[in-house]
Design a protein around this motif. Sequence first.
Motif, PDB file in Angstrom:
ATOM      1  N   UNK A  17      -5.197  10.092  -3.955  1.00  0.00           N
ATOM      2  CA  UNK A  17      -4.621  11.297  -3.725  1.00  0.00           C
ATOM      3  C   UNK A  17      -3.076  10.968  -3.735  1.00  0.00           C
ATOM      4  N   UNK A  18      -2.393  11.273  -5.017  1.00  0.00           N
ATOM      5  CA  UNK A  18      -0.959  10.895  -4.968  1.00  0.00           C
ATOM      6  C   UNK A  18      -0.125  11.701  -4.196  1.00  0.00           C
ATOM      7  N   UNK A  19      -0.414  13.106  -4.056  1.00  0.00           N
ATOM      8  CA  UNK A  19       0.408  13.795  -3.403  1.00  0.00           C
ATOM      9  C   UNK A  19       0.494  13.799  -1.689  1.00  0.00           C
ATOM     10  N   UNK A  20      -0.358  13.259  -1.133  1.00  0.00           N
ATOM     11  CA  UNK A  20      -0.312  12.751   0.313  1.00  0.00           C
ATOM     12  C   UNK A  20      -0.353  11.240   0.483  1.00  0.00           C
ATOM     13  N   UNK A  21       0.767  10.589   1.076  1.00  0.00           N
ATOM     14  CA  UNK A  21       0.935   9.406   1.387  1.00  0.00           C
ATOM     15  C   UNK A  21      -0.245   8.964   2.361  1.00  0.00           C
ATOM     16  N   UNK A  22      -0.486   7.881   2.550  1.00  0.00           N
ATOM     17  CA  UNK A  22      -1.295   7.032   3.431  1.00  0.00           C
ATOM     18  C   UNK A  22      -0.441   7.371   4.801  1.00  0.00           C
ATOM     19  N   UNK A  23      -1.455   7.760   6.000  1.00  0.00           N
ATOM     20  CA  UNK A  23      -0.940   7.950   7.103  1.00  0.00           C
ATOM     21  C   UNK A  23      -1.175   6.974   8.240  1.00  0.00           C
ATOM     22  N   UNK A  24      -2.435   6.125   8.070  1.00  0.00           N
ATOM     23  CA  UNK A  24      -2.516   5.329   9.271  1.00  0.00           C
ATOM     24  C   UNK A  24      -2.427   3.914   8.473  1.00  0.00           C
ATOM     25  N   UNK A  25      -2.376   3.003   9.542  1.00  0.00           N
ATOM     26  CA  UNK A  25      -2.482   1.472   8.950  1.00  0.00           C
ATOM     27  C   UNK A  25      -3.780   1.249   7.839  1.00  0.00           C
ATOM     28  N   UNK A  26      -4.951   1.404   8.361  1.00  0.00           N
ATOM     29  CA  UNK A  26      -6.201   1.312   7.453  1.00  0.00           C
ATOM     30  C   UNK A  26      -6.039   2.096   6.067  1.00  0.00           C
ATOM     31  N   UNK A  27      -5.394   3.136   6.223  1.00  0.00           N
ATOM     32  CA  UNK A  27      -5.345   3.953   4.990  1.00  0.00           C
ATOM     33  C   UNK A  27      -4.313   3.189   4.073  1.00  0.00           C
ATOM     34  N   UNK A  28      -3.105   2.889   4.536  1.00  0.00           N
ATOM     35  CA  UNK A  28      -2.294   2.164   3.860  1.00  0.00           C
ATOM     36  C   UNK A  28      -2.609   0.878   3.341  1.00  0.00           C
ATOM     37  N   UNK A  29      -3.270   0.040   4.192  1.00  0.00           N
ATOM     38  CA  UNK A  29      -3.992  -1.078   3.429  1.00  0.00           C
ATOM     39  C   UNK A  29      -4.781  -0.877   2.306  1.00  0.00           C
ATOM     40  N   UNK A  30      -5.638   0.093   2.549  1.00  0.00           N
ATOM     41  CA  UNK A  30      -6.584   0.260   1.370  1.00  0.00           C
ATOM     42  C   UNK A  30      -5.701   0.882  -0.001  1.00  0.00           C
ATOM     43  N   UNK A  31      -4.654   1.439   0.438  1.00  0.00           N
ATOM     44  CA  UNK A  31      -3.852   2.125  -0.688  1.00  0.00           C
ATOM     45  C   UNK A  31      -3.103   0.957  -1.279  1.00  0.00           C
ATOM     46  N   UNK A  32      -2.533   0.121  -0.663  1.00  0.00           N
ATOM     47  CA  UNK A  32      -1.955  -1.233  -1.271  1.00  0.00           C
ATOM     48  C   UNK A  32      -2.606  -2.054  -1.992  1.00  0.00           C
ATOM     49  N   UNK A  33      -4.041  -2.251  -1.397  1.00  0.00           N
ATOM     50  CA  UNK A  33      -5.027  -3.393  -2.144  1.00  0.00           C
ATOM     51  C   UNK A  33      -5.431  -2.310  -3.586  1.00  0.00           C
ATOM     52  N   UNK A  34      -5.802  -1.133  -3.278  1.00  0.00           N
ATOM     53  CA  UNK A  34      -6.079  -0.339  -4.852  1.00  0.00           C
ATOM     54  C   UNK A  34      -5.144  -0.367  -5.788  1.00  0.00           C
ATOM     55  N   UNK A  35      -3.803  -0.071  -5.196  1.00  0.00           N
ATOM     56  CA  UNK A  35      -2.675  -0.139  -6.118  1.00  0.00           C
ATOM     57  C   UNK A  35      -2.459  -1.580  -6.713  1.00  0.00           C
ATOM     58  N   UNK A  36      -2.500  -2.519  -6.059  1.00  0.00           N
ATOM     59  CA  UNK A  36      -2.694  -3.863  -6.695  1.00  0.00           C
ATOM     60  C   UNK A  36      -3.667  -4.164  -7.637  1.00  0.00           C
ATOM     61  N   UNK A  37      -4.967  -3.820  -7.290  1.00  0.00           N
ATOM     62  CA  UNK A  37      -6.034  -4.066  -8.217  1.00  0.00           C
ATOM     63  C   UNK A  37      -5.751  -3.484  -9.653  1.00  0.00           C
TER      64      UNK A  37
END
Length: 330
Positions: A235-255
């Motif tokens: 979901x590009x239009x809503x930045x991740x809000x919690x630490x777990x969301x930010x972690x999953x976002x960063x891993x997915x982006x890196x992969x």
Amino acid sequence: MSRARTRRSVTVLCGGFGAARFLQHGPLAAAPHSWDLRLVVNTGDDFAYHGLQISPDLDSVLYALAGCFDEQRGWGLVPDTFHATTALGRYTDAWFKVGDRDLAQHLRRSQLLAQGMSLAEATRVLGAAWQIRADLLPMSNDPVRTVIATDEGLLAFQDYVVRRRGEPRVEAIAYEGIDSACCAPGVLTAVTDSDLVLLAPSNPIGSLGPILALPGMSAALRSRPAPVVAVTPVVAARPPRTPPERSRYAVREAFLAACGIPHSPAGVAAHYRDLIDGFVLDERDAGARAQIEDLGVATLSVDTLAAPAARGTMTARVLDWACSLARITR
């Protein structure tokens, strides 16, 4: 006398958190009432931890079907405590936080495997103990392990994501054992015979990648007469809000970056385009709809981040729309 409604069947290809969140609180969690539900779950994340065999994605999906998946942490079940993990920390690095109730699941699985059961057989026993009536299928009984090539060397999936918190730079991803692995019994039948196949909103590389890479899987998806639909994990239009969301976002982006795929809904749709007929886009990213439809893929916009109380309506809309699609000629 009214004619009974014919039950439909759906097979969902699943990772962990994204699939569990999609399933929990929706109509598929009540599958025995309206759907025949088959779930093919990634096992590339599986690993041994202090003598126990842990299958994180299988457990996340099982807990979601049982209505006790912990969405806030993104793993485990609620309620739970962590006394055993705290005690273990006296003796060693207890880097993987296993809850006390969750520990019972890993102990029982390890016992069953030690008795000679396959992972699929052990999963069936565990599902029955939780009174799960859906077909919960590991993707393979053979060991397939997702390995991350980083600027600090090769890391197993859980080492990279949990122990190292996704800090090393990702250079490539491989699925060790994939060439010699076979789909678990019932997996290809579930894929070919269901009225609908859904690709859950899971990491396309880390979670669904191992399933799609299994010998015969892509061919089975392409040869189906009925539709295949992917639900966006991005979901590009809503930045991740919690630490777990930010972690999953960063891993997915890196992969995705390591595989040359843009971290966007359109990038994910393009990655799946040879397999799918439809793509479910989050309504916040409606501006990407034309770009996805230019790929020749039908698109539906919904609130994929719906709160639990609204998730049933959202999921039912996805299912009805997906079943209405025709297959794309390939």
